[in-house]
Write a protein that holds these residues in place. Structure first.
Motif, mmCIF file in Angstrom:
data_model
loop_
_atom_site.group_PDB
_atom_site.id
_atom_site.type_symbol
_atom_site.label_atom_id
_atom_site.label_comp_id
_atom_site.label_asym_id
_atom_site.label_seq_id
_atom_site.Cartn_x
_atom_site.Cartn_y
_atom_site.Cartn_z
ATOM 1 N N ARG A 254 0.836 -1.205 0.000
ATOM 2 C CA ARG A 254 0.000 0.000 0.000
ATOM 3 C C ARG A 254 0.869 1.252 0.000
ATOM 4 N NH1 ARG A 254 -2.454 -0.381 4.915
ATOM 5 N NH2 ARG A 254 -3.943 -1.904 4.135
ATOM 6 N N ALA A 255 1.919 1.248 0.817
ATOM 7 C CA ALA A 255 2.815 2.406 0.891
ATOM 8 C C ALA A 255 3.555 2.630 -0.418
ATOM 9 C CB ALA A 255 3.816 2.219 2.030
ATOM 10 N N ALA A 256 3.826 1.545 -1.146
ATOM 11 C CA ALA A 256 4.523 1.658 -2.434
ATOM 12 C C ALA A 256 3.587 2.054 -3.567
ATOM 13 C CB ALA A 256 5.206 0.332 -2.760
ATOM 14 N N GLY A 257 2.300 2.198 -3.260
ATOM 15 C CA GLY A 257 1.346 2.654 -4.263
ATOM 16 C C GLY A 257 0.708 1.559 -5.085
ATOM 17 N N ASP B 165 3.840 -6.975 -11.264
ATOM 18 C CA ASP B 165 4.002 -7.103 -12.714
ATOM 19 C C ASP B 165 5.477 -7.156 -13.113
ATOM 20 O OD1 ASP B 165 1.228 -7.032 -13.049
ATOM 21 O OD2 ASP B 165 1.219 -4.838 -13.159
ATOM 22 N N GLY B 166 6.275 -7.840 -12.278
ATOM 23 C CA GLY B 166 7.690 -8.017 -12.563
ATOM 24 C C GLY B 166 8.592 -6.871 -12.169
ATOM 25 N N THR B 167 8.018 -5.782 -11.661
ATOM 26 C CA THR B 167 8.812 -4.627 -11.246
ATOM 27 C C THR B 167 9.041 -4.672 -9.749
ATOM 28 O OG1 THR B 167 7.930 -3.260 -13.029
ATOM 29 C CG2 THR B 167 8.905 -2.102 -11.153
ATOM 30 N N GLU B 168 10.298 -4.544 -9.342
ATOM 31 C CA GLU B 168 10.653 -4.555 -7.916
ATOM 32 C C GLU B 168 10.279 -3.215 -7.278
ATOM 33 O OE1 GLU B 168 11.278 -5.497 -4.516
ATOM 34 O OE2 GLU B 168 12.183 -7.080 -5.753
ATOM 35 N N LEU B 169 9.462 -3.275 -6.206
ATOM 36 C CA LEU B 169 8.973 -2.076 -5.544
ATOM 37 C C LEU B 169 9.802 -1.659 -4.332
ATOM 38 C CD1 LEU B 169 5.125 -2.857 -5.474
ATOM 39 C CD2 LEU B 169 6.415 -1.594 -7.196
ATOM 40 N N LEU B 170 10.565 -2.592 -3.769
ATOM 41 C CA LEU B 170 11.185 -2.322 -2.472
ATOM 42 C C LEU B 170 12.235 -1.209 -2.511
ATOM 43 C CD1 LEU B 170 10.544 -3.448 0.271
ATOM 44 C CD2 LEU B 170 12.399 -5.099 -0.001
ATOM 45 N N PRO B 171 13.144 -1.152 -3.495
ATOM 46 C CA PRO B 171 14.138 -0.063 -3.494
ATOM 47 C C PRO B 171 13.496 1.321 -3.516
ATOM 48 C CG PRO B 171 14.819 -1.799 -5.002
ATOM 49 C CD PRO B 171 13.416 -2.127 -4.571
ATOM 50 N N GLY B 172 12.469 1.504 -4.322
ATOM 51 C CA GLY B 172 11.800 2.793 -4.373
ATOM 52 C C GLY B 172 11.126 3.135 -3.061
ATOM 53 N N LEU B 173 10.527 2.142 -2.422
ATOM 54 C CA LEU B 173 9.887 2.373 -1.124
ATOM 55 C C LEU B 173 10.920 2.742 -0.071
ATOM 56 C CD1 LEU B 173 7.476 2.308 0.797
ATOM 57 C CD2 LEU B 173 7.750 -0.182 0.954
ATOM 58 N N LEU B 174 12.051 2.037 -0.042
ATOM 59 C CA LEU B 174 13.087 2.316 0.952
ATOM 60 C C LEU B 174 13.699 3.699 0.767
ATOM 61 C CD1 LEU B 174 14.906 -1.151 1.073
ATOM 62 C CD2 LEU B 174 13.414 -0.170 2.820
ATOM 63 N N ALA B 175 13.673 4.204 -0.440
ATOM 64 C CA ALA B 175 14.256 5.526 -0.716
ATOM 65 C C ALA B 175 13.305 6.677 -0.400
ATOM 66 C CB ALA B 175 14.690 5.606 -2.178
ATOM 67 N N ASP B 176 12.067 6.367 -0.115
ATOM 68 C CA ASP B 176 11.029 7.395 0.037
ATOM 69 C C ASP B 176 10.634 7.526 1.509
ATOM 70 O OD1 ASP B 176 8.724 8.940 0.013
ATOM 71 O OD2 ASP B 176 7.922 8.020 -1.805
ATOM 72 N N ASP B 177 11.174 8.533 2.198
ATOM 73 C CA ASP B 177 10.891 8.697 3.624
ATOM 74 C C ASP B 177 9.412 8.955 3.894
ATOM 75 O OD1 ASP B 177 13.352 8.245 4.884
ATOM 76 O OD2 ASP B 177 14.072 10.242 4.357
ATOM 77 N N ALA B 178 8.761 9.685 3.010
ATOM 78 C CA ALA B 178 7.340 9.960 3.206
ATOM 79 C C ALA B 178 6.533 8.665 3.134
ATOM 80 C CB ALA B 178 6.845 10.961 2.165
ATOM 81 N N LEU C 6 7.702 5.619 3.692
ATOM 82 C CA LEU C 6 8.043 4.813 4.862
ATOM 83 C C LEU C 6 7.313 5.307 6.110
ATOM 84 C CD1 LEU C 6 11.887 4.321 4.368
ATOM 85 C CD2 LEU C 6 10.098 2.599 4.090
ATOM 86 N N GLY C 7 7.118 6.607 6.198
ATOM 87 C CA GLY C 7 6.430 7.163 7.355
ATOM 88 C C GLY C 7 4.938 6.943 7.343
ATOM 89 N N SER C 8 4.421 6.284 6.288
ATOM 90 C CA SER C 8 2.986 6.087 6.174
ATOM 91 C C SER C 8 2.511 4.743 6.717
ATOM 92 C CB SER C 8 2.557 6.210 4.703
ATOM 93 O OG SER C 8 3.015 5.089 3.942
ATOM 94 N N PHE C 9 3.442 3.889 7.174
ATOM 95 C CA PHE C 9 3.003 2.589 7.697
ATOM 96 C C PHE C 9 3.861 2.184 8.893
ATOM 97 C CE2 PHE C 9 6.326 1.510 4.747
ATOM 98 C CZ PHE C 9 6.862 0.296 5.139
ATOM 99 N N LEU D 243 16.313 1.220 7.847
ATOM 100 C CA LEU D 243 15.751 0.324 6.834
ATOM 101 C C LEU D 243 16.593 0.324 5.561
ATOM 102 C CD1 LEU D 243 11.922 1.000 7.238
ATOM 103 C CD2 LEU D 243 13.211 -1.002 7.990
ATOM 104 N N ARG D 244 17.098 1.479 5.164
ATOM 105 C CA ARG D 244 17.974 1.522 3.978
ATOM 106 C C ARG D 244 19.285 0.801 4.253
ATOM 107 N NH1 ARG D 244 15.089 6.384 3.303
ATOM 108 N NH2 ARG D 244 16.394 7.547 4.759
ATOM 109 N N THR D 245 19.755 0.873 5.483
ATOM 110 C CA THR D 245 20.971 0.148 5.848
ATOM 111 C C THR D 245 20.748 -1.360 5.750
ATOM 112 O OG1 THR D 245 21.655 1.920 7.337
ATOM 113 C CG2 THR D 245 22.643 -0.232 7.702
ATOM 114 N N LEU D 246 19.574 -1.805 6.214
ATOM 115 C CA LEU D 246 19.259 -3.229 6.143
ATOM 116 C C LEU D 246 18.961 -3.671 4.713
ATOM 117 C CD1 LEU D 246 16.873 -3.671 9.220
ATOM 118 C CD2 LEU D 246 19.235 -4.455 9.023
ATOM 119 N N GLY D 247 18.395 -2.779 3.902
ATOM 120 C CA GLY D 247 17.994 -3.143 2.550
ATOM 121 C C GLY D 247 16.808 -4.084 2.522
#
Length: 446
Positions: A176-179, A210-223, A225-228, A239-243
């Protein structure tokens, strides 16, 4: 198909029954409740009666007189017991805190104490289930879920499957946070995820749409990340340190000092809160005057329980209120229903479950219980291959798994040495001397 719920007087049983009523596939034709507390199970049966009112085809419910009667003829068995009740949980929390270490019902010294008390009872249930309902699938809700499932698997093999709502909640919140479109999440052909660990100790390491990895974009977006919840708990920098996105219970490991500070001098532990809240609910429900009043009281109590979940960890990470999405309750119920349908329909559904490792994590024994993505069909749950674990993830898993297996050994053989090893080797217990004092005091107060 008959569903038996052991711990049928448990406060969250109505969530399971509500899911069954809403189930268009009607996986269950009868619910049988069993509990060692007759008053509690009578109150919960009244809540279920209120849920069934006005339903065009309610699922019949009855209360069994004993364990054997409850198990005979069952197709599925939910094990959701609490050995020692909330009074036992209070001791599990307070004794470690008196020694300056965290006490929590599934994590740290408290989890070990709870496991020592619960494993013998869970094994007895497994033995009776094997004798009276050998074709039944046992779905374990009982905490500490990984440890208890591992003990029961010694009798039941792959016919016991442990479930938890934390991983699926993490996947849902992250998507949900990744859109991601909620409708897409329900389509296994469009979404994928890699989650692996132990119960209350795992990481979401990949999330695709749909074959697109969402996690890197989510980890880069503080807003985002702050939504959940997990984003707020751990913070973007860590979280970015952990990857990866950790299970919420890893907050006790990664931020042990902050969480301990928030709970050390607490006026009321979680166990004490639930003891008063639920004890009060059952007392008031007995005099509430009918199913409508009992149900309304249950719903108010449930909402308060959800609002205060993991309050100390939230306080330690800055203090914030839970999202409305996470106050709906349930989670376990939806996972359990999906699991039953996948087995009955041989559907190949992917679910995050607690199952025997096999070769999923090569460094662990094949019979060790892990929590990971499984494919579920008529054969049960088969863990899917996953990417190799990072050294820090694997190291923590190996240490906690050693604790779990030592706890099961101690409970099975009344072995004090194994119990001391389980406590002393836990990452959240920093001294064998502290572990020995905790063990001694727990034995005296049992």
């Amino acid at each position: 198909m008959r569903l038996t719920i052991l711990g049928g007087g448990g406060f969250r049983v109505p969530l399971v029954y509500r899911a069954l009523l809403d189930d268009p596939g009607r996986a269950v034709s009868e619910v049988v409740l069993h509990d060692t507390d007759a008053r509690r199970v009578a109150v919960i049966a009244e809540v279920l009666a209120r849920l069934a009112q006005g339903h065009p085809a309610p699922v019949p419910v009855r209360v069994a007189d004993g364990l054997d009667e409850a198990l005979e003829g069952a197709g599925f068995v939910f094990s959701a017991i609490r050995v020692g009740g909330t009074a036992g949980r209070i001791r599990d929390e307070r004794i470690p805190l008196s020694e300056g270490v965290l006490g929590q019902e599934t994590v740290g010294a408290g989890g070990v104490l709870y496991g020592l008390r619960t494993v013998p009872v869970a094994l007895h249930i497994a033995e009776r289930a094997a004798a009276l309902a050998p074709e039944a699938w046992v779905i374990n809700f009982t905490n500490p879920a990984g440890m208890v499932t591992e003990a029961m698997s010694q009798v039941l093999g792959d016919r016991v499957i442990g479930i938890c709502d934390s991983p699926v909640g993490l996947v849902r919140r992250a998507a949900r946070a990744a859109g991601a479109d909620p409708a897409a999440l329900a389509d296994p052909d469009r979404t994928g995820y890699d989650y692996v660990g132990l119960n209350h100790l795992g990481w979401l390491r990949s999330l695709t749409l749909d074959g697109t990895e969402l996690l890197p974009g989510l980890l880069a977006d503080d807003a985002a990340l702050g939504s959940f919840e997990e984003g707020r708990l751990f913070g973007g920098d860590w979280l970015r340190t952990l990857g990866a996105l950790p299970n919420e219970y890893l907050h006790y490991y990664y931020f042990r000092r902050e969480t301990l500070d928030s709970v050390r001098d607490t006026r009321e532990t979680r166990g004490e809160f639930l003891d008063q809240q639920q004890g009060g609910f059952f007392e008031r429900a007995a005099a509430a005057g009918g199913p409508d009043a009992v149900y309304a009281l249950w719903e108010r109590t449930r909402l308060e329980r959800e609002e205060t979940y993991m309050a100390h960890s939230r306080e330690a990470s800055g203090g914030w209120q839970r999202d409305s999405h996470d106050l709906e309750g349930g989670g376990y119920d939806r996972v359990a229903l999906a699991l039953m349908h996948a087995i009955l329909g041989n559907s190949g559904t992917r679910l995050i479950l607690n199952v025997r490792n096999g070769t999923t994590v090569p460094q662990l024994a094949p019979d060790a219980i892990v929590e990971t993505v499984c494919e579920v069909g008529a054969h049960g749950a088969r863990p899917l291959p996953c990417a190799p674990l990072r050294e820090d993830q694997l190291g923590l898993m190996l240490q906690v798994k050693a604790v779990e297996r030592a706890t099961v050994e101690a409970a099975l053989f009344k072995d004090r040495g194994a119990a001391l090893r389980a406590l002393a080797l836990h990452p959240l217990v920093d001294s064998p001397a502290v572990a020995a004092r905790i063990l001694e005091r727990a034995a005296k107060e049992a």
